[in-house]
Design a protein around this motif. Sequence first.
Motif, PDB file in Angstrom:
ATOM      1  N   ASP A 410      53.358  44.348  43.762  1.00  5.53           N
ATOM      2  CA  ASP A 410      52.248  45.219  44.142  1.00  5.53           C
ATOM      3  C   ASP A 410      51.297  45.320  42.953  1.00  5.53           C
ATOM      4  O   ASP A 410      51.551  44.768  41.876  1.00  5.53           O
ATOM      5  N   ASP A 411      50.195  46.031  43.129  1.00 10.45           N
ATOM      6  CA  ASP A 411      49.188  46.074  42.061  1.00 10.45           C
ATOM      7  C   ASP A 411      49.734  46.655  40.771  1.00 10.45           C
ATOM      8  O   ASP A 411      49.387  46.204  39.664  1.00 10.45           O
ATOM      9  N   GLU A 412      50.598  47.649  40.889  1.00 10.25           N
ATOM     10  CA  GLU A 412      51.170  48.264  39.687  1.00 10.25           C
ATOM     11  C   GLU A 412      52.053  47.265  38.936  1.00 10.25           C
ATOM     12  O   GLU A 412      51.984  47.164  37.703  1.00 10.25           O
ATOM     13  N   GLU A 413      52.865  46.514  39.678  1.00 11.96           N
ATOM     14  CA  GLU A 413      53.737  45.520  39.047  1.00 11.96           C
ATOM     15  C   GLU A 413      52.919  44.356  38.484  1.00 11.96           C
ATOM     16  O   GLU A 413      53.227  43.838  37.397  1.00 11.96           O
ATOM     17  N   GLY A 473      47.167  44.664  32.824  1.00 10.73           N
ATOM     18  CA  GLY A 473      46.712  46.048  32.688  1.00 10.73           C
ATOM     19  C   GLY A 473      46.149  46.339  31.318  1.00 10.73           C
ATOM     20  O   GLY A 473      45.126  47.045  31.194  1.00 10.73           O
TER      21      GLY A 473
END
Length: 514
Positions: A410-413, A473
């Motif tokens: 997902d975007d966080e990962e 990130g």
Amino acid sequence: MVSVTSALVQLLRLDLESARFTVTTLTELWGAEADAALHRNERVPALRALAARRRDSDPEASATLATLFVLGLPVTHDDLVAALPNLGDDGAVELGMVDVVGAEARPLIDLRPYSFVDSHGAGSWWIASDLGELVLGRPLGEEHVLGVGGASTTLSGLMMQTPVGRVLDLGTGCGIQAMHAARHATHVVATDISARALELAALNAELNSIHNIEFRLGSLFEPVRGERFDQIVSNPPFVITPRVDGVPAYEYRDGGMEGDALVEAVLRGAAAHLTPGGVAQLLGNWEYRVGQDAFRRVGGWIDGTGLDAWIIERDTQDPAQYAETWIRDGGTKSGTPDFDRLYNAWLDDFEARRVTAVGFGYITLRMPLAGDPSLRRLERMHGALGTNESGLGVHLASVLAAHDWQKVRDDEELALSHVAAAPDVTEERHYWPGDEDPTAMLLRQGSGFGRTVRMDTALSALVGASDGDLTIGAVIAAIAQLLEVDVAELLAELMPRIRSLIDDGFLIPVDESE
């Protein structure tokens, strides 16, 4: 009839090796211009070059073999014997290669060298096929077995070369795709509806010391009913042909179905024969019909199969162009009554289905390892790719793996992961004279499909800073600070574009364990 007798084929191989019967040797014999003319089906320049060499000395073995099997012209019996000292004239006759009449030997097959480069390195083979219309002086017979052509080299270049257990070559023809697959597969099953094609394919495998191919007679998936494969490759008989009397049904290109139904049948049938993670790669045609987009129809063929799909249209032809191409391909000359008759049959056939154009392209299908399909790409890439098609198989395998890598995050990962700009990626900037800021920034791909992506300042900075050291990130946070924008908003804006760059091969995942 070609007889595959192992002992005789070994003797033929010795003679071809001794004569240095290679692509390089033939180019040296008659020069690059004559070589290019041969690719246009014109042999006069090559004949003139060989005649000039012959005036100076007796013909070399390579020149005799080239005259006989590449140019398709008779040679003297004495020259044949000199060129094939191990096999001899009797052996050549027994293998079905020549017909000896008195003091003259005439070719019964086309036999020529073939060279290539793949992920395993450079390779070279000899490939036997049936004589073409230039030699025959008439249109081809319906059982004609084609040699290595443009479609053959396109598909072999597209073929993924990841080591696998079992490969199916559907519609093997002269066996060229099966032979390429044999370089990365434990076992290859090659099928064809033509017994003649299987004979020549078996000869080619034996001649080139390839022993992990099994040949089976039958149509489409019938010879492998109930079996599954890690990879399926196919240059199927996809040519759209009128189903009326008097139109030749060439086995090498005509699957006997109406319109583009043959390609539909292969796409729908592949799912039952792929292992989890298995990939099918083929070439195909599809029809555009009044009021229908071809890709909408092709997408419908895939619906319900459970397969991932990536289809790339490389070209389209209007019905008239398409008819002309394939009538000439069979050896029928323009301006003749037969040509006009066939032309009318093709146009009648297209009109009956309200066909406005025919597309051609590449099809890649994959059985997911688990769960539902995650990939559906239908793209049009007309014109030059800006790269060599021969290396696309490696690129396809790489970007499919990258797609799988990012799809499970997902975007966080993904923000906690590392990527790097691919080594073939360059940035191009355009400025108005005197301006400090660029009017356009483009990201260009030097290999693969040669894609170009327009960028803004943030995306350019991200790609430029992606060397695998920092997480995605962390790079975005640094860019947000420089641009004085909100980190979360920039992350949300860039993440879909990052995923797209990964899918297209601009950004590559970095193994975080290294």
